[in-house]
Scaffold this active site. Sequence first.
Site, PDB file in Angstrom:
ATOM      1  N   GLU A   1      17.659 -17.208 -15.861  1.00  0.00           N
ATOM      2  CA  GLU A   1      17.026 -16.285 -16.231  1.00  0.00           C
ATOM      3  C   GLU A   1      17.608 -14.928 -16.481  1.00  0.00           C
ATOM      4  O   GLU A   1      16.927 -14.134 -17.591  1.00  0.00           O
ATOM      5  CB  GLU A   1      15.940 -16.077 -15.140  1.00  0.00           C
ATOM      6  CG  GLU A   1      14.595 -16.993 -14.915  1.00  0.00           C
ATOM      7  CD  GLU A   1      13.737 -16.531 -13.815  1.00  0.00           C
ATOM      8  OE1 GLU A   1      12.492 -16.835 -14.124  1.00  0.00           O
ATOM      9  OE2 GLU A   1      14.214 -16.382 -12.815  1.00  0.00           O
TER      10      GLU A   1
ATOM     11  N   HIS B   1      25.578 -40.067 -10.812  1.00  0.00           N
ATOM     12  CA  HIS B   1      24.672 -40.946 -11.866  1.00  0.00           C
ATOM     13  C   HIS B   1      24.750 -40.081 -13.046  1.00  0.00           C
ATOM     14  O   HIS B   1      23.563 -40.114 -13.870  1.00  0.00           O
ATOM     15  CB  HIS B   1      23.463 -40.948 -11.211  1.00  0.00           C
ATOM     16  CG  HIS B   1      23.507 -41.857  -9.985  1.00  0.00           C
ATOM     17  ND1 HIS B   1      23.507 -43.155 -10.017  1.00  0.00           N
ATOM     18  CD2 HIS B   1      23.032 -41.279  -8.461  1.00  0.00           C
ATOM     19  CE1 HIS B   1      23.571 -43.817  -8.670  1.00  0.00           C
ATOM     20  NE2 HIS B   1      23.333 -42.611  -7.982  1.00  0.00           N
TER      21      HIS B   1
ATOM     22  N   TRP C   1      -3.397  -2.430  -1.062  1.00  0.00           N
ATOM     23  CA  TRP C   1      -3.251  -3.893  -1.501  1.00  0.00           C
ATOM     24  C   TRP C   1      -3.715  -4.922  -0.580  1.00  0.00           C
ATOM     25  O   TRP C   1      -3.320  -4.720   0.597  1.00  0.00           O
ATOM     26  CB  TRP C   1      -1.739  -3.836  -1.529  1.00  0.00           C
ATOM     27  CG  TRP C   1      -1.602  -5.436  -2.234  1.00  0.00           C
ATOM     28  CD1 TRP C   1      -1.698  -6.670  -1.692  1.00  0.00           C
ATOM     29  CD2 TRP C   1      -0.807  -5.586  -3.585  1.00  0.00           C
ATOM     30  NE1 TRP C   1      -1.115  -7.726  -2.525  1.00  0.00           N
ATOM     31  CE2 TRP C   1      -0.672  -7.089  -3.296  1.00  0.00           C
ATOM     32  CE3 TRP C   1      -0.293  -4.993  -4.648  1.00  0.00           C
ATOM     33  CZ2 TRP C   1      -0.272  -7.671  -4.772  1.00  0.00           C
ATOM     34  CZ3 TRP C   1       0.156  -5.705  -5.660  1.00  0.00           C
ATOM     35  CH2 TRP C   1       0.338  -6.963  -5.709  1.00  0.00           C
TER      36      TRP C   1
ATOM     37  N   ASN D   1      -0.911   1.979   6.538  1.00  0.00           N
ATOM     38  CA  ASN D   1      -0.318   0.745   5.847  1.00  0.00           C
ATOM     39  C   ASN D   1       0.047  -0.310   6.932  1.00  0.00           C
ATOM     40  O   ASN D   1       0.563   0.220   8.352  1.00  0.00           O
ATOM     41  CB  ASN D   1       0.840   1.220   5.169  1.00  0.00           C
ATOM     42  CG  ASN D   1       0.657   1.934   3.741  1.00  0.00           C
ATOM     43  OD1 ASN D   1      -0.474   1.997   3.152  1.00  0.00           O
ATOM     44  ND2 ASN D   1       1.628   2.458   3.212  1.00  0.00           N
ATOM     45  N   GLY D   2       0.417  -1.511   6.865  1.00  0.00           N
ATOM     46  CA  GLY D   2       0.697  -2.577   7.928  1.00  0.00           C
ATOM     47  C   GLY D   2      -0.552  -3.364   8.136  1.00  0.00           C
ATOM     48  O   GLY D   2      -1.718  -3.640   7.677  1.00  0.00           O
TER      49      GLY D   2
ATOM     50  N   LYS E   1      17.338 -18.580 -11.319  1.00  0.00           N
ATOM     51  CA  LYS E   1      17.586 -17.335 -11.275  1.00  0.00           C
ATOM     52  C   LYS E   1      18.852 -16.981 -12.207  1.00  0.00           C
ATOM     53  O   LYS E   1      18.724 -15.695 -12.670  1.00  0.00           O
ATOM     54  CB  LYS E   1      17.965 -16.915  -9.885  1.00  0.00           C
ATOM     55  CG  LYS E   1      16.888 -16.984  -8.868  1.00  0.00           C
ATOM     56  CD  LYS E   1      15.867 -15.460  -9.143  1.00  0.00           C
ATOM     57  CE  LYS E   1      14.713 -15.882  -9.840  1.00  0.00           C
ATOM     58  NZ  LYS E   1      13.925 -17.201  -9.620  1.00  0.00           N
TER      59      LYS E   1
ATOM     60  N   LYS F   1       6.610 -11.281 -16.936  1.00  0.00           N
ATOM     61  CA  LYS F   1       5.910 -11.435 -15.352  1.00  0.00           C
ATOM     62  C   LYS F   1       5.148 -12.301 -15.170  1.00  0.00           C
ATOM     63  O   LYS F   1       5.164 -13.136 -14.148  1.00  0.00           O
ATOM     64  CB  LYS F   1       6.086 -10.042 -14.776  1.00  0.00           C
ATOM     65  CG  LYS F   1       5.802 -10.076 -13.286  1.00  0.00           C
ATOM     66  CD  LYS F   1       7.070 -10.488 -12.619  1.00  0.00           C
ATOM     67  CE  LYS F   1       7.012 -10.567 -11.370  1.00  0.00           C
ATOM     68  NZ  LYS F   1       8.157 -11.110 -10.583  1.00  0.00           N
TER      69      LYS F   1
ATOM     70  N   CYS G   1       0.855  -1.184   0.003  1.00  0.00           N
ATOM     71  CA  CYS G   1      -0.092  -0.016  -0.073  1.00  0.00           C
ATOM     72  C   CYS G   1       1.015   1.387  -0.049  1.00  0.00           C
ATOM     73  O   CYS G   1       1.851   1.169   0.333  1.00  0.00           O
ATOM     74  CB  CYS G   1      -0.932  -0.122   1.199  1.00  0.00           C
ATOM     75  SG  CYS G   1      -1.796  -1.385   1.437  1.00  0.00           S
TER      76      CYS G   1
ATOM     77  N   GLU H   1      16.170 -23.263  -7.767  1.00  0.00           N
ATOM     78  CA  GLU H   1      15.457 -22.094  -7.865  1.00  0.00           C
ATOM     79  C   GLU H   1      16.866 -21.240  -8.144  1.00  0.00           C
ATOM     80  O   GLU H   1      16.658 -20.290  -8.774  1.00  0.00           O
ATOM     81  CB  GLU H   1      14.964 -21.589  -6.599  1.00  0.00           C
ATOM     82  CG  GLU H   1      14.420 -20.278  -6.377  1.00  0.00           C
ATOM     83  CD  GLU H   1      13.671 -19.676  -7.568  1.00  0.00           C
ATOM     84  OE1 GLU H   1      13.377 -18.302  -7.732  1.00  0.00           O
ATOM     85  OE2 GLU H   1      13.166 -20.351  -8.244  1.00  0.00           O
TER      86      GLU H   1
ATOM     87  N   ARG I   1       4.236   0.111  -6.256  1.00  0.00           N
ATOM     88  CA  ARG I   1       4.046  -0.281  -5.288  1.00  0.00           C
ATOM     89  C   ARG I   1       2.972  -1.634  -5.462  1.00  0.00           C
ATOM     90  O   ARG I   1       2.883  -2.452  -4.406  1.00  0.00           O
ATOM     91  CB  ARG I   1       3.979   0.411  -3.937  1.00  0.00           C
ATOM     92  CG  ARG I   1       4.677   1.250  -3.629  1.00  0.00           C
ATOM     93  CD  ARG I   1       4.392   2.303  -2.597  1.00  0.00           C
ATOM     94  NE  ARG I   1       4.546   1.759  -1.149  1.00  0.00           N
ATOM     95  CZ  ARG I   1       5.384   1.806  -0.371  1.00  0.00           C
ATOM     96  NH1 ARG I   1       6.767   2.155  -0.774  1.00  0.00           N
ATOM     97  NH2 ARG I   1       5.248   1.073   0.826  1.00  0.00           N
TER      98      ARG I   1
END
Length: 589
Positions: free
Chosen positions: A472, A488, A75, A99-100, A469, A584, A2, A465, A27
């Site tokens: 990508e 193996h 948000w 916010n929060g 990264k 995205k 937010c 992952e 944001r």
Amino acid sequence: MCGIVGCIGCENVVDYLIEGLKELEYRGYDSAGVAIKDKNEIKVIKAVGKLKNLEDKIKKVKFKKPKYGIGHTRWATHGKPTEINAHPHKGEFSAVVHNGIIENYQELKKKLKKDGVEFISQTDTEVIVKLFEANYKGDAKEAFKQTIKMLDGAYAILLITKKAPNAIFFAKKGSPLIVAKAENGFYFASSDAPLIGYANEAHYLEDDEWGWVDNEIHLYRDCEVISPYFKTLPTNKESAKKGGFRFYMEKEIYEQFEVLKENTLGRNTKKGIVFEEVDKKFFEGINNIIISACGTSYHAGLVGKYLIERDAKIRVDVEVASELRYREPLLSQDTLFIVISQSGETADTLETLKMAKKAGLKTLALCNVDNSSIVREADKTILLRAGIEKGVASTKAFATQVMTLWMLSNYLANKNEYNAINEAIEVTKVDTSLHEKIKRLSKRYTKGHGFFYIGRDIFFPLALEGALKLKEISYIHAEGYPAGEMKHGPIALADPDLYVVALLSKNILFDKTKSNIEELVARDATVLTISSEYIEMTDDFIRINETNHPMVEFFEMMVITQLLAMEVAIRMGNDVDMPRNLAKSVTVE
């Protein structure tokens, strides 16, 4: 997440609020609104969706002489993205933006309801303005002070009230808030960008600071009067949005510490895990779990499998959504179907969700975007609270996915790892000296014929992952492999131009993984080991903190692999925020 703006004494209140909110669009948000003091009235205008919807509504409002106002982009965390749940929230004579997350809002709401106070929204924020008005006994400053004392959790708050007709009240704890000084008044915002061009100096509020502005700033820390420390604002808005970082990806790696605090707030409690979105009844009769996801979300799902099977003793199968949707899987009624998606629009994942619904399975979504297609389709949703992620290569969304699965594992197992979860969050705070070391190391990892990332148990999905990264954003071939599988076949590739990133946990299969590293070193591969125990034989070594919990190791290694991928890509001259050929949100097959 937010965004907040506010101003008092400025020439055109409405223009600043709208322009300020536009500067905070990066944001992420699903609704927006403003509260403007116009003569003796507080006018609140709110709209769902894009800011243009709010602008269109504001154009229809006649203002007489607006003096000051506050604005917000939301948000959703508590309650759906609706106009009623949008900020600002209004009481009888006041309005607030926040916010929060207020952790004890249910307890406060219950008490206020007993006293006859009515609520119209599903949010935690409405409690703030209703609590302020309940505390008001003739002194607005004292009422605000008492209100913030009663709040548990994280907040950045702006509040206006008819009872203090020329003031904006503010408070900060855990969420960013800035107050800027100009010749004609004061401006507020969640980040620098909205303030640039309106003011030259700003005080960056610290936790537990609160006060109000009228013709001057009145600043307190708890009950002590303090002096503001005004710093010169930056002048470049794009740079301000990136927080001074070179790329959004870098900013998002550094944000993970705050994002994970937001993700766990109100969920990871001393009494155990609490999910307001689901209850234990939802999981009754569940003997199996299928997790369906793509890419980074799939890797998070693999971590979840290790955790849930180990702790909750429930069988978990993790499926690549693009494969699952074209199989004829055996779906039984005692299976919970979990989908993981950052955007909530991942086409293959959405189709598997529909397939599971058609088969009559209970469905649960772990998603970052409320009201997205996946959220609307699933029976239940646990929101990730990662905020908007601008870098195409996911970082903070992955962190929240894994953290949410860890909490879900605790929840299903009736296990309480409150301290370990907090310790894991703490290690995601980036050590700048470590970052500098990784920058220097990156120069030797730009050539060669490829990378292997190796690990065991939960560190195998992290190896997957880490490799993803790197490939990508650097365009270097990289693979993640279970450390025990190298012999193996893949070890045939070992030579000085094969780079190996070894994730060596002290808590899980240390000796076996160390033995796998020795095999690669013996064949002259170039090895970078990440561990809390120094491994002399390897070419490079990054030390992590000692801990007795593997998930704490996981999160610290996660940050290191993200930084390494980014620094290699930057050294190769690539745009890490917008790598070639990638999008995205993958909304097609």
